[in-house]
Design a protein around this motif. Structure first.
Motif, PDB file in Angstrom:
ATOM      1  N   ARG A  16      37.854  55.010  66.281  1.00 23.95           N
ATOM      2  CA  ARG A  16      38.371  53.733  66.759  1.00 23.95           C
ATOM      3  C   ARG A  16      39.694  53.341  66.102  1.00 23.95           C
ATOM      4  O   ARG A  16      40.508  52.656  66.705  1.00 23.95           O
ATOM      5  CB  ARG A  16      37.334  52.627  66.524  1.00 23.95           C
ATOM      6  CG  ARG A  16      36.161  52.689  67.470  1.00 23.95           C
ATOM      7  CD  ARG A  16      36.587  52.368  68.881  1.00 23.95           C
ATOM      8  NE  ARG A  16      35.506  52.500  69.859  1.00 23.95           N
ATOM      9  CZ  ARG A  16      35.631  52.211  71.144  1.00 23.95           C
ATOM     10  NH1 ARG A  16      36.802  51.784  71.598  1.00 23.95           N
ATOM     11  NH2 ARG A  16      34.622  52.380  71.966  1.00 23.95           N
ATOM     12  N   SER A  17      39.916  53.770  64.851  1.00 28.06           N
ATOM     13  CA  SER A  17      41.156  53.391  64.169  1.00 28.06           C
ATOM     14  C   SER A  17      41.377  54.273  62.949  1.00 28.06           C
ATOM     15  O   SER A  17      40.432  54.839  62.400  1.00 28.06           O
ATOM     16  CB  SER A  17      41.104  51.924  63.739  1.00 28.06           C
ATOM     17  OG  SER A  17      42.343  51.506  63.202  1.00 28.06           O
ATOM     18  N   CYS A  18      42.651  54.404  62.565  1.00 22.17           N
ATOM     19  CA  CYS A  18      43.022  55.095  61.321  1.00 22.17           C
ATOM     20  C   CYS A  18      43.418  54.056  60.276  1.00 22.17           C
ATOM     21  O   CYS A  18      44.113  53.078  60.593  1.00 22.17           O
ATOM     22  CB  CYS A  18      44.214  56.027  61.555  1.00 22.17           C
ATOM     23  SG  CYS A  18      43.812  57.559  62.375  1.00 22.17           S
ATOM     24  N   LEU A  19      43.003  54.258  59.038  1.00 22.28           N
ATOM     25  CA  LEU A  19      43.454  53.383  57.960  1.00 22.28           C
ATOM     26  C   LEU A  19      44.905  53.742  57.605  1.00 22.28           C
ATOM     27  O   LEU A  19      45.326  54.887  57.782  1.00 22.28           O
ATOM     28  CB  LEU A  19      42.558  53.542  56.735  1.00 22.28           C
ATOM     29  CG  LEU A  19      41.072  53.226  56.924  1.00 22.28           C
ATOM     30  CD1 LEU A  19      40.369  53.240  55.563  1.00 22.28           C
ATOM     31  CD2 LEU A  19      40.866  51.887  57.611  1.00 22.28           C
ATOM     32  N   PRO A  20      45.680  52.767  57.119  1.00 22.79           N
ATOM     33  CA  PRO A  20      47.076  53.052  56.753  1.00 22.79           C
ATOM     34  C   PRO A  20      47.159  54.190  55.737  1.00 22.79           C
ATOM     35  O   PRO A  20      46.400  54.234  54.772  1.00 22.79           O
ATOM     36  CB  PRO A  20      47.557  51.725  56.140  1.00 22.79           C
ATOM     37  CG  PRO A  20      46.672  50.689  56.745  1.00 22.79           C
ATOM     38  CD  PRO A  20      45.329  51.342  56.905  1.00 22.79           C
ATOM     39  N   ARG A  21      48.091  55.115  55.974  1.00 20.31           N
ATOM     40  CA  ARG A  21      48.233  56.282  55.096  1.00 20.31           C
ATOM     41  C   ARG A  21      48.949  55.922  53.801  1.00 20.31           C
ATOM     42  O   ARG A  21      49.902  55.146  53.807  1.00 20.31           O
ATOM     43  CB  ARG A  21      49.021  57.370  55.815  1.00 20.31           C
ATOM     44  CG  ARG A  21      48.286  57.969  56.995  1.00 20.31           C
ATOM     45  CD  ARG A  21      49.200  58.800  57.863  1.00 20.31           C
ATOM     46  NE  ARG A  21      48.449  59.431  58.957  1.00 20.31           N
ATOM     47  CZ  ARG A  21      48.955  59.675  60.155  1.00 20.31           C
ATOM     48  NH1 ARG A  21      50.210  59.338  60.419  1.00 20.31           N
ATOM     49  NH2 ARG A  21      48.205  60.249  61.080  1.00 20.31           N
ATOM     50  N   ARG A  22      48.490  56.512  52.717  1.00 24.24           N
ATOM     51  CA  ARG A  22      49.181  56.349  51.429  1.00 24.24           C
ATOM     52  C   ARG A  22      50.361  57.314  51.328  1.00 24.24           C
ATOM     53  O   ARG A  22      51.411  56.963  50.789  1.00 24.24           O
ATOM     54  CB  ARG A  22      48.206  56.599  50.280  1.00 24.24           C
ATOM     55  CG  ARG A  22      47.106  55.569  50.175  1.00 24.24           C
ATOM     56  CD  ARG A  22      46.143  55.907  49.033  1.00 24.24           C
ATOM     57  NE  ARG A  22      45.037  54.953  48.954  1.00 24.24           N
ATOM     58  CZ  ARG A  22      44.007  55.069  48.136  1.00 24.24           C
ATOM     59  NH1 ARG A  22      43.927  56.101  47.314  1.00 24.24           N
ATOM     60  NH2 ARG A  22      43.043  54.156  48.127  1.00 24.24           N
ATOM     61  N   THR A  23      50.165  58.527  51.783  1.00 24.87           N
ATOM     62  CA  THR A  23      51.230  59.529  51.784  1.00 24.87           C
ATOM     63  C   THR A  23      51.087  60.347  53.061  1.00 24.87           C
ATOM     64  O   THR A  23      50.021  60.382  53.684  1.00 24.87           O
ATOM     65  CB  THR A  23      51.140  60.487  50.580  1.00 24.87           C
ATOM     66  OG1 THR A  23      49.898  61.203  50.632  1.00 24.87           O
ATOM     67  CG2 THR A  23      51.228  59.731  49.257  1.00 24.87           C
ATOM     68  N   ALA A  24      52.170  61.026  53.450  1.00 22.79           N
ATOM     69  CA  ALA A  24      52.125  61.898  54.619  1.00 22.79           C
ATOM     70  C   ALA A  24      53.171  62.994  54.467  1.00 22.79           C
ATOM     71  O   ALA A  24      54.327  62.714  54.163  1.00 22.79           O
ATOM     72  CB  ALA A  24      52.369  61.105  55.897  1.00 22.79           C
ATOM     73  N   PHE A  25      52.743  64.233  54.667  1.00 22.62           N
ATOM     74  CA  PHE A  25      53.663  65.366  54.603  1.00 22.62           C
ATOM     75  C   PHE A  25      54.169  65.618  56.012  1.00 22.62           C
ATOM     76  O   PHE A  25      53.401  65.966  56.905  1.00 22.62           O
ATOM     77  CB  PHE A  25      52.942  66.600  54.054  1.00 22.62           C
ATOM     78  CG  PHE A  25      53.874  67.728  53.721  1.00 22.62           C
ATOM     79  CD1 PHE A  25      54.369  67.879  52.434  1.00 22.62           C
ATOM     80  CD2 PHE A  25      54.282  68.615  54.695  1.00 22.62           C
ATOM     81  CE1 PHE A  25      55.238  68.916  52.124  1.00 22.62           C
ATOM     82  CE2 PHE A  25      55.149  69.651  54.395  1.00 22.62           C
ATOM     83  CZ  PHE A  25      55.631  69.797  53.103  1.00 22.62           C
TER      84      PHE A  25
END
Length: 363
Positions: A88-97
């Motif tokens: 239903r939803s993604c939590l805000p990302r802390r990091t992303a490559f």
């Protein structure tokens, strides 16, 4: 007096903590399950939850923007039941490559999310390509993760002096980055690497043939990832890993293994480039002119270091190359965004005119 400790959350070993729990609280109130994406393919994903691993559809959270699609490493809110079951939803990302794609639209591609360590695997079976190491490091720094360079297949360099020189070359190329020589075959250096990575999320990066899958199996303590031999002529291997898989490490932490990357394009990585070439950025602060291009300007501290031999020419050339590439991708991206905004304006204008015509027709 007997002391009692609260049981750990079932997802603690996958990186769950109080901050994630706070982020998830609104979804918990809706009766949704918290989970971490351990694999994505064909519009669906495998999610590890407190109730086990579940297969879920990503249709509700797969927008047109490729930077916001569900990715391995994401924390998500998933339906507790249903056929199909949906994220239903993604939590805000802390990091992303993120790397740039080969698309003419100049889009970014997320390789892994919520990563603490980015391990750049470099094979000692072939000649070191320091420029490629710098490119991987720029993306790693930009992601927000701590880079670690692992020189794999160290058993192929039996002479300690030669291995020491190779380590020194990479250390000069990677300021502020741990550089380890490791052999998955003999176990050399594995204990140090395990200690560095324990307790966090690690993404394993590198070219095909760099020994990533073999290294992953050694860290996992079992043959989970398929391994194929690299070609003798150039050390390159086939893509034995075809998806990004998140796996729990026996000593703590989790590992995301990725397919071998033939192309590693920068994606808005100016800060990352600056960290890779920290010594050049520091020299630039001492240039006479703030906008010094380090080409032929008087009082250029970078050129002075080049002339004195304290700054290798290869290093400056690589810095210039990566900055130019990054500037091009940023310019192309800005142009694409402006075009999409203009397209959106035209669409809304057409809808507005159609609505006005319809309103006039009803009079």
């Amino acid at each position: 007096m007997t002391s009692f400790s609260l049981p750990l959350h079932p997802l603690t070993s996958y990186g769950w903590d109080d901050a994630w729990a706070d982020e998830f609280a609104p979804y918990d109130a809706e009766g949704l399950l918290a989970g971490r994406v351990i694999r994505v393919d064909r519009g669906q994903c495998d999610v590890v939850t407190a109730d086990g691993v579940m297969r879920a559809d990503t249709a509700f959270v797969t927008p047109n923007d490729p930077m916001r699609v569900v990715c391995t490493g994401d924390w998500v809110a998933v339906e507790p039941a249903g056929n199909p079951r949906y994220v239903r939803s993604c939590l805000p990302r802390r990091t992303a490559f993120v790397r740039s794609t080969s698309s003419k639209r100049s889009e970014g591609q997320i390789l892994a999310a919520n990563v603490d360590y980015a391990v750049v695997a470099v094979s000692l079976a072939v000649e070191l390509d320091l420029g490629r190491v710098e490119r991987f490091l720029a993306l790693a720094w930009e992601s927000g993760a701590q880079p670690v360079v692992v020189l794999t297949k160290a058993d192929l360099v039996p002479d300690p002096a030669t291995l020491g020189y190779l380590l020194e070359d990479v250390e000069k190329t990677a300021p502020g980055v741990p550089v380890l020589a490791v052999s998955a075959g003999t176990g050399e250096g594995l204990d140090v690497l395990e200690a560095v990575l324990s307790g966090g999320t690690t993404v394993l990066l590198g070219q095909s043939g760099a020994g990533k899958s073999t290294l992953a199996n050694a860290l996992l303590g079992e043959d989970v990832m398929e391994v194929q031999a690299a070609r003798d002529v150039d050390g390159k291997g086939r893509h034995t890993t075809t998806t990004r898989n998140l796996l729990a490490l026996p000593g703590g932490g989790v590992l995301i293994d990725t397919p071998g990357l033939r192309g590693v394009g920068l994606w808005d990585a100016e800060t990352g480039v600056g960290q890779v070439f920290a010594e050049i950025e520091e020299l630039a602060k001492r240039c006479r002119f703030q906008d010094c291009a380090h080409v032929a300007e008087p009082g250029c501290a970078v050129l002075a270091a080049l002339d004195s031999g304290t700054l290798p020419e290869r290093r400056l050339d690589s810095y210039r190359k990566l900055l130019r590439e990054n500037q091009r991708i940023v310019a192309k991206t800005d142009a694409r965004l402006r075009a999409e905004i203009r397209k959106d304006w035209k669409r809304k204008g057409a809808e507005g005119r159609a609505a006005m015509e319809a309103k006039r027709g009803r009079r």
